[in-house]
Design an enzyme around this catalytic site. Structure first.
Site, mmCIF file in Angstrom:
data_model
loop_
_atom_site.group_PDB
_atom_site.id
_atom_site.type_symbol
_atom_site.label_atom_id
_atom_site.label_comp_id
_atom_site.label_asym_id
_atom_site.label_seq_id
_atom_site.Cartn_x
_atom_site.Cartn_y
_atom_site.Cartn_z
ATOM 1 N N HIS A 71 0.837 -1.207 0.000
ATOM 2 C CA HIS A 71 0.000 0.000 0.000
ATOM 3 C C HIS A 71 0.865 1.248 0.000
ATOM 4 O O HIS A 71 0.689 2.138 -0.819
ATOM 5 C CB HIS A 71 -0.926 0.003 1.215
ATOM 6 C CG HIS A 71 -1.836 1.185 1.266
ATOM 7 N ND1 HIS A 71 -1.489 2.379 1.880
ATOM 8 C CD2 HIS A 71 -3.074 1.384 0.758
ATOM 9 C CE1 HIS A 71 -2.480 3.248 1.760
ATOM 10 N NE2 HIS A 71 -3.452 2.675 1.079
ATOM 11 N N HIS A 72 1.812 1.326 0.928
ATOM 12 C CA HIS A 72 2.784 2.421 0.893
ATOM 13 C C HIS A 72 4.006 2.061 1.725
ATOM 14 O O HIS A 72 3.989 1.118 2.528
ATOM 15 C CB HIS A 72 2.171 3.751 1.355
ATOM 16 C CG HIS A 72 1.924 3.857 2.832
ATOM 17 N ND1 HIS A 72 0.706 3.609 3.415
ATOM 18 C CD2 HIS A 72 2.758 4.201 3.850
ATOM 19 C CE1 HIS A 72 0.784 3.791 4.718
ATOM 20 N NE2 HIS A 72 2.015 4.153 5.018
ATOM 21 N N GLN A 146 9.464 1.274 6.821
ATOM 22 C CA GLN A 146 8.113 0.846 7.199
ATOM 23 C C GLN A 146 7.326 0.525 5.938
ATOM 24 O O GLN A 146 7.263 1.345 5.013
ATOM 25 C CB GLN A 146 7.389 1.943 7.978
ATOM 26 C CG GLN A 146 5.984 1.552 8.418
ATOM 27 C CD GLN A 146 5.199 2.731 8.968
ATOM 28 O OE1 GLN A 146 4.883 3.675 8.240
ATOM 29 N NE2 GLN A 146 4.898 2.700 10.247
ATOM 30 N N HIS A 148 3.508 -0.846 4.605
ATOM 31 C CA HIS A 148 2.103 -1.125 4.911
ATOM 32 C C HIS A 148 1.577 -2.132 3.900
ATOM 33 O O HIS A 148 1.517 -1.845 2.695
ATOM 34 C CB HIS A 148 1.297 0.173 4.860
ATOM 35 C CG HIS A 148 -0.183 -0.016 5.032
ATOM 36 N ND1 HIS A 148 -1.109 0.935 4.651
ATOM 37 C CD2 HIS A 148 -0.909 -1.043 5.540
ATOM 38 C CE1 HIS A 148 -2.326 0.499 4.905
ATOM 39 N NE2 HIS A 148 -2.225 -0.697 5.449
ATOM 40 N N HIS A 215 -0.579 12.525 0.040
ATOM 41 C CA HIS A 215 -1.037 11.190 0.431
ATOM 42 C C HIS A 215 -2.385 11.280 1.134
ATOM 43 O O HIS A 215 -2.545 12.008 2.119
ATOM 44 C CB HIS A 215 -0.043 10.509 1.364
ATOM 45 C CG HIS A 215 -0.513 9.160 1.835
ATOM 46 N ND1 HIS A 215 -0.608 8.070 0.999
ATOM 47 C CD2 HIS A 215 -0.937 8.731 3.052
ATOM 48 C CE1 HIS A 215 -1.058 7.022 1.691
ATOM 49 N NE2 HIS A 215 -1.265 7.400 2.932
ATOM 50 N N HIS A 217 -6.026 8.344 1.559
ATOM 51 C CA HIS A 217 -6.553 7.043 1.168
ATOM 52 C C HIS A 217 -7.606 7.277 0.082
ATOM 53 O O HIS A 217 -7.392 8.082 -0.812
ATOM 54 C CB HIS A 217 -7.078 6.306 2.391
ATOM 55 C CG HIS A 217 -5.991 5.969 3.377
ATOM 56 N ND1 HIS A 217 -6.232 5.501 4.636
ATOM 57 C CD2 HIS A 217 -4.636 6.049 3.267
ATOM 58 C CE1 HIS A 217 -5.081 5.295 5.264
ATOM 59 N NE2 HIS A 217 -4.103 5.634 4.448
ATOM 60 N N MET A 291 -6.184 9.541 5.762
ATOM 61 C CA MET A 291 -5.030 10.352 6.131
ATOM 62 C C MET A 291 -5.021 11.602 5.258
ATOM 63 O O MET A 291 -5.527 11.581 4.141
ATOM 64 C CB MET A 291 -3.719 9.582 5.934
ATOM 65 C CG MET A 291 -3.463 8.485 6.937
ATOM 66 S SD MET A 291 -1.825 7.727 6.700
ATOM 67 C CE MET A 291 -1.801 6.589 8.090
#
Length: 343
Positions: A71-72, A146, A148, A215, A217, A291
């Site tokens: 996703h990211h 990180q 997702h 960014h 969703h 977000m």
């Protein structure tokens, strides 16, 4: 795996797992270590310790991922990572989730966003003589990736998504930084909501913007960011830094303005959200949440980057540009939410 062994392993990785691009530039592949996402909406982090007696300058980012899998991704610079393990569950805002992994933030201390990627975004090359300094003399002693994962993987599948970092040990005269503008808040059903952030530059430094990234969703329609130049007569000049449909590839794009941003100027961001849902939507980490992020990448010339790394506000229904303590004038209400106004 014991912490001491992990520390040693990470040092070895950074020493030897690098490919020379030229005599000056090298490439380091920071990848997930064959992880298996075993549930939907999983955030995983993996660290690398920077050599403690050297200074490096990251000058480019090459994503090694697809939106079908990831996703990211966000690359953090940390003084101390959230955990000293090969990888861990770093779903910062998730609660009450069963997991066999320990849970921790990406960074325990000194969190910096260096780079972010989503929606099959392309590579990023920094301008000449610009770099993110990491290592000795900086707060960035670890890099933490990180990732997702929106969906769980089939039983036998593992993942090595990540980012190739282009770096050099040759000092750069212009040091890069990122400020993330973001909000909390609630998006009501069946309507349009503005999520707005703003922070004043209260450090006596001049920054030069060169790239931005948006960014959200699924509810985001337009994300815009501004430099607000104020004068003693109460006039506000809103300089557009970037504006984009966040459903397009979420890469870093050149800023619309490269004019210097100085002490006393304000950074301001807006996400225009449109909801056709029958429920409230809250800020959170999953696709059912939302977000509102505007990343501004900049450099300083002969100085250190801003201490300010994050600019966050409570968001709707509590915070809007129109009701802040700054008493903004000349708010570009139509321009900030209309893609058709881009030249």
């Amino acid at each position: 795996m014991e912490v001491a062994h992990i520390e040693k392993l990470l040092l070895v990785i950074l020493l030897f797992a690098q490919n020379a691009i030229s005599n000056e530039m090298k490439k380091f592949s920071m990848l997930m270590p064959n992880v298996h996402p075993n549930r939907d909406e999983l955030y995983l982090c993996t660290p690398v310790k920077v050599l403690p007696d050297k200074s490096f300058y990251i000058v480019g980012f090459e994503p090694n991922a697809t939106m079908n899998t990831v996703h990211h991704m966000i690359l953090f610079g940390c003084t101390t990572p959230g955990a000293k393990r090969e990888f861990w569950d770093c779903g910062e805002m998730a609660t009450g989730v069963n997991s066999h992994l320990p849970r921790a933030q990406p960074c325990a201390e000194g969190s910096h966003v260096l780079y972010a990627w989503a929606r099959d975004a392309d590579s990023l090359e920094l301008p000449d003589d610009v770099g993110f300094q990491i290592g000795i003399g900086t707060q960035v002693q670890y890099l933490v990736l990180q990732v997702h994962y929106a969906h769980k993987f089939p039983d036998t599948f593992v993942d090595r998504s990540g980012i190739n970092l282009i770096y050099t040990q040759k000092p750069r005269s212009k040091l890069a930084g990122v400020v993330l503008l973001a909000t909390g808040g609630t998006i009501p059903p069946h309507g349009i909501t503005h999520m707005e952030s703003n922070c004043v530059i209260n450090e006596h430094k001049t920054i030069y913007p060169f790239a931005y990234r948006t960014h959200t969703h699924s509810l985001g329609k337009v994300v815009s960011g501004y430099q607000v130049k104020r004068d003693k007569f109460g006039y506000d000049e809103w300089v557009l830094l970037g504006k984009r449909d966040p459903m397009t590839p979420q890469m870093f794009y050149p800023t619309f303005s490269k004019a210097p941003i100085k002490y006393g100027d304000v950074l301001a961001g807006r996400c225009t959200m449109e909801s056709h849902r029958d429920r409230d939507t809250f800020v959170g980490p999953t696709n059912n949440d939302e977000m509102c992020n505007f990343y501004l990448m900049y450099y300083v010339d002969g100085d250190t980057p801003l201490n300010m790394k994050y600019c966050t506000t409570a968001g709707p229904p509590f915070h809007y540009w129109a009701n802040t303590k700054y008493h903004f004038k000349n708010i570009p209400d139509i321009d900030a939410s209309n893609l058709n106004t881009i030249d």
